[in-house]
Design a protein around this motif. Structure first.
Motif, PDB file in Angstrom:
ATOM      1  N   SER A 139       0.827  -1.203   0.000  1.00 29.28           N
ATOM      2  CA  SER A 139       0.000   0.000   0.000  1.00 29.28           C
ATOM      3  C   SER A 139       0.865   1.259   0.000  1.00 29.28           C
ATOM      4  N   ASP A 140       1.966   1.236   0.752  1.00 30.82           N
ATOM      5  CA  ASP A 140       2.868   2.389   0.781  1.00 30.82           C
ATOM      6  C   ASP A 140       3.591   2.557  -0.556  1.00 30.82           C
ATOM      7  N   ALA A 141       3.953   1.425  -1.176  1.00 29.51           N
ATOM      8  CA  ALA A 141       4.631   1.494  -2.472  1.00 29.51           C
ATOM      9  C   ALA A 141       3.721   2.099  -3.528  1.00 29.51           C
ATOM     10  N   PHE A 142       2.460   1.659  -3.558  1.00 31.07           N
ATOM     11  CA  PHE A 142       1.537   2.198  -4.550  1.00 31.07           C
ATOM     12  C   PHE A 142       1.220   3.661  -4.272  1.00 31.07           C
ATOM     13  N   ALA A 143       1.169   4.037  -2.986  1.00 29.71           N
ATOM     14  CA  ALA A 143       0.941   5.441  -2.653  1.00 29.71           C
ATOM     15  C   ALA A 143       2.094   6.306  -3.163  1.00 29.71           C
ATOM     16  N   ALA A 144       3.324   5.807  -2.991  1.00 24.81           N
ATOM     17  CA  ALA A 144       4.485   6.547  -3.484  1.00 24.81           C
ATOM     18  C   ALA A 144       4.473   6.613  -5.009  1.00 24.81           C
ATOM     19  N   ALA A 145       4.123   5.496  -5.653  1.00 25.49           N
ATOM     20  CA  ALA A 145       4.062   5.474  -7.118  1.00 25.49           C
ATOM     21  C   ALA A 145       3.002   6.439  -7.635  1.00 25.49           C
ATOM     22  N   ASP A 146       1.844   6.479  -6.960  1.00 24.79           N
ATOM     23  CA  ASP A 146       0.774   7.391  -7.368  1.00 24.79           C
ATOM     24  C   ASP A 146       1.192   8.852  -7.191  1.00 24.79           C
ATOM     25  N   ALA A 147       1.876   9.133  -6.080  1.00 19.96           N
ATOM     26  CA  ALA A 147       2.321  10.506  -5.834  1.00 19.96           C
ATOM     27  C   ALA A 147       3.331  10.939  -6.892  1.00 19.96           C
ATOM     28  N   LEU A 148       4.233  10.034  -7.254  1.00 19.38           N
ATOM     29  CA  LEU A 148       5.232  10.341  -8.272  1.00 19.38           C
ATOM     30  C   LEU A 148       4.573  10.522  -9.639  1.00 19.38           C
ATOM     31  N   LYS A 149       3.570   9.686  -9.912  1.00 24.14           N
ATOM     32  CA  LYS A 149       2.855   9.810 -11.185  1.00 24.14           C
ATOM     33  C   LYS A 149       2.125  11.147 -11.272  1.00 24.14           C
ATOM     34  N   GLN A 150       1.439  11.528 -10.197  1.00 22.20           N
ATOM     35  CA  GLN A 150       0.713  12.798 -10.202  1.00 22.20           C
ATOM     36  C   GLN A 150       1.672  13.978 -10.314  1.00 22.20           C
ATOM     37  N   TYR A 151       2.827  13.859  -9.668  1.00 22.76           N
ATOM     38  CA  TYR A 151       3.843  14.917  -9.763  1.00 22.76           C
ATOM     39  C   TYR A 151       4.250  15.125 -11.220  1.00 22.76           C
ATOM     40  N   MET A 152       4.481  14.006 -11.942  1.00 15.60           N
ATOM     41  CA  MET A 152       4.903  14.128 -13.329  1.00 15.60           C
ATOM     42  C   MET A 152       3.776  14.623 -14.227  1.00 15.60           C
ATOM     43  N   LEU A 153       2.534  14.202 -13.955  1.00 24.07           N
ATOM     44  CA  LEU A 153       1.399  14.711 -14.731  1.00 24.07           C
ATOM     45  C   LEU A 153       1.264  16.219 -14.563  1.00 24.07           C
ATOM     46  N   ASP A 154       1.424  16.689 -13.343  1.00 23.78           N
ATOM     47  CA  ASP A 154       1.358  18.134 -13.079  1.00 23.78           C
ATOM     48  C   ASP A 154       2.505  18.867 -13.779  1.00 23.78           C
ATOM     49  N   LEU A 155       3.676  18.250 -13.771  1.00 25.47           N
ATOM     50  CA  LEU A 155       4.830  18.882 -14.408  1.00 25.47           C
ATOM     51  C   LEU A 155       4.643  18.955 -15.922  1.00 25.47           C
ATOM     52  N   VAL A 156       4.112  17.882 -16.521  1.00 27.25           N
ATOM     53  CA  VAL A 156       3.852  17.898 -17.963  1.00 27.25           C
ATOM     54  C   VAL A 156       2.810  18.967 -18.300  1.00 27.25           C
ATOM     55  N   ALA A 157       1.768  19.081 -17.490  1.00 33.54           N
ATOM     56  CA  ALA A 157       0.754  20.120 -17.724  1.00 33.54           C
ATOM     57  C   ALA A 157       1.376  21.510 -17.639  1.00 33.54           C
ATOM     58  N   ALA A 158       2.282  21.694 -16.682  1.00 29.32           N
ATOM     59  CA  ALA A 158       2.950  22.989 -16.537  1.00 29.32           C
ATOM     60  C   ALA A 158       3.831  23.288 -17.748  1.00 29.32           C
ATOM     61  N   LYS A 159       4.519  22.273 -18.276  1.00 29.88           N
ATOM     62  CA  LYS A 159       5.372  22.476 -19.449  1.00 29.88           C
ATOM     63  C   LYS A 159       4.540  22.755 -20.691  1.00 29.88           C
TER      64      LYS A 159
END
Length: 408
Positions: free
Chosen positions: A184-204
């Protein structure tokens, strides 16, 4: 006469020396090079330990790289088994034609020429960190002061991610790579990293710059609509690069420095002949494979390897570290020899999934090691070698800390 096949056993893990693979790999390579492998999930597959077999399988289109179809050596990271769509852009898990499409879009950004063009920026980053080390004075933990910080900053520069965010993605990555992390912690970290990159792509997309993500978005918009990468795929590629781009290089730098300090004759040769850094890099990569759980493939049809019949659907683990110590391919393979002529090591894998960022790793190593040794000619371990804590608890092997000192 071929030796009888041994019973299925778990993947060898115990290392008697921090720089060498488990000794069991050597016995298997000699007696049972295509051996039965027992997976923790109760299934049985295969383990390859010879150089020729490993290269052959990694280049064979009859084997799939989709790990969602494979037996599991441990909990899965980054992608939930039930979420097939989330693997889009995760190159290591894709097969042709999806892999071909994504890889073709990305290869242009990771040529040797493009990576070498980053050398002035990397040289400045390295110099700044060496200045900080010298200013603080010994002893220091080389992992935090040098090995981890440099590739983290380089990958931020490459992608266009704020360096101030490094603590966040380093934390998420550390959670993902720990072998004892709850799923559960691994998937939470993976989801947070995925959302971080989605936000970064939107910003770019909203505010393009000259970094890689913006170039990927702009180039994709100009390509054939059927070949372009979606924003979700760009984010997934970015997530993969962010994790691999700092963790792998950091551990090669730290473990490589530890190795050199424990092999004074080889270290002296490199100090005396820094022009041989290219050979030294390839030998360190061969000698110190940092991937503990190797390359995973799934047979898509019945295949024979070295007289063993692999059935469709069975999982194969191609041991990169065992292949890189194969005496039939590397003379005296267990010796570190920085003058060894470059050969076909598989530290970066082989075939269509060979590491996309390998040229960046080489550029970083080629700048960081000589600069470190020039700046601190008396560099040495600040603790006995056996006191250096190893990363046996991580998917990517290396050292947790590397206390070093030097003459002021």
């Amino acid at each position: 006469m071929r030796a009888p096949q041994s019973a299925a056993a778990p993947l060898p893990k115990h290392r008697s020396c921090p720089f060498d693979p488990p000794q069991e790999y050597g016995r298997l390579r000699e007696q049972d090079p295509v051996s039965r492998l027992a997976f923790p999930d109760g299934t049985v597959g295969w383990l390859l330990t010879r150089h020729e077999d490993v290269r052959a399988v990694l280049a064979d289109k009859r084997f799939s790289s989709n790990r969602l179809r494979a037996s599991s050596l441990l909990r899965r990271i980054m992608v939930r088994p039930e979420d097939h769509e989330s693997s889009a852009g995760m190159l290591v898990m894709l097969d042709p034609p999806e892999h071909t499409r994504c890889r073709r879009m990305l290869t242009r950004y990771f040529t040797a020429r493009r990576m070498q063009a980053l050398a002035p920026q990397i040289e400045q980053i390295v110099s700044d960190h060496l200045d900080a080390m010298e200013h603080s004075g010994p002893p220091v933990d080389l992992v935090q002061a040098f090995a981890l910080s440099i590739p983290s900053l380089v990958i931020c520069e490459l992608l266009g991610a704020p360096f101030s965010d490094r603590g966040r993605f380093q934390g998420w990555t550390s959670t993902l790579l720990r072998l004892d992390t709850a799923e559960s912690d691994a998937f939470a970290a993976a989801d947070a990293l995925k959302q971080y990159m989605l936000d970064l792509v939107a910003a770019k997309r909203a505010h393009p710059d000259d970094a890689l993500l913006s170039h990927m978005i702009a180039t994709a918009d100009l390509e054939d609509p059927e070949a372009r990468l979606s924003d979700e795929e760009v984010a997934e590629v970015g997530r993969m690069l962010l994790v691999a781009g700092h963790e792998t290089t950091a551990n090669v730098l730290a473990l490589g420095t530890y190795t050199l300090l424990c092999h004074p004759t080889q270290l002296h040769r490199l100090r005396e002949h820094p022009e041989n850094i290219g050979h030294a890099i390839e030998e360190l990569l061969r000698h110190l494979n940092i991937f503990q759980f190797e390359a995973v493939r799934v047979a898509q049809e019945n295949v024979e390897i070295a007289g063993r019949r692999i059935r469709a659907g069975e999982t194969i683990i191609a041991s990169l570290i065992a292949a890189n110590r194969d005496p039939d391919h590397f003379p005296k393979p267990d010796e570190l020899d920085l003058t060894r002529q470059p050969s076909q090591h598989v530290a970066f894998g082989h075939g269509i999934h060979q590491c996309l960022g390998q040229q960046l790793v080489r550029v970083e190593m080629g700048i960081a090691f000589p600069a470190l040794l020039r700046r601190f000619p008396t560099l040495r371990l600040a603790v006995p070698p056996e006191m250096v804590p190893m990363r046996n608890d991580k998917l990517i092997y290396g050292v947790h800390e590397l206390p070093v000192t030097w003459e002021g």
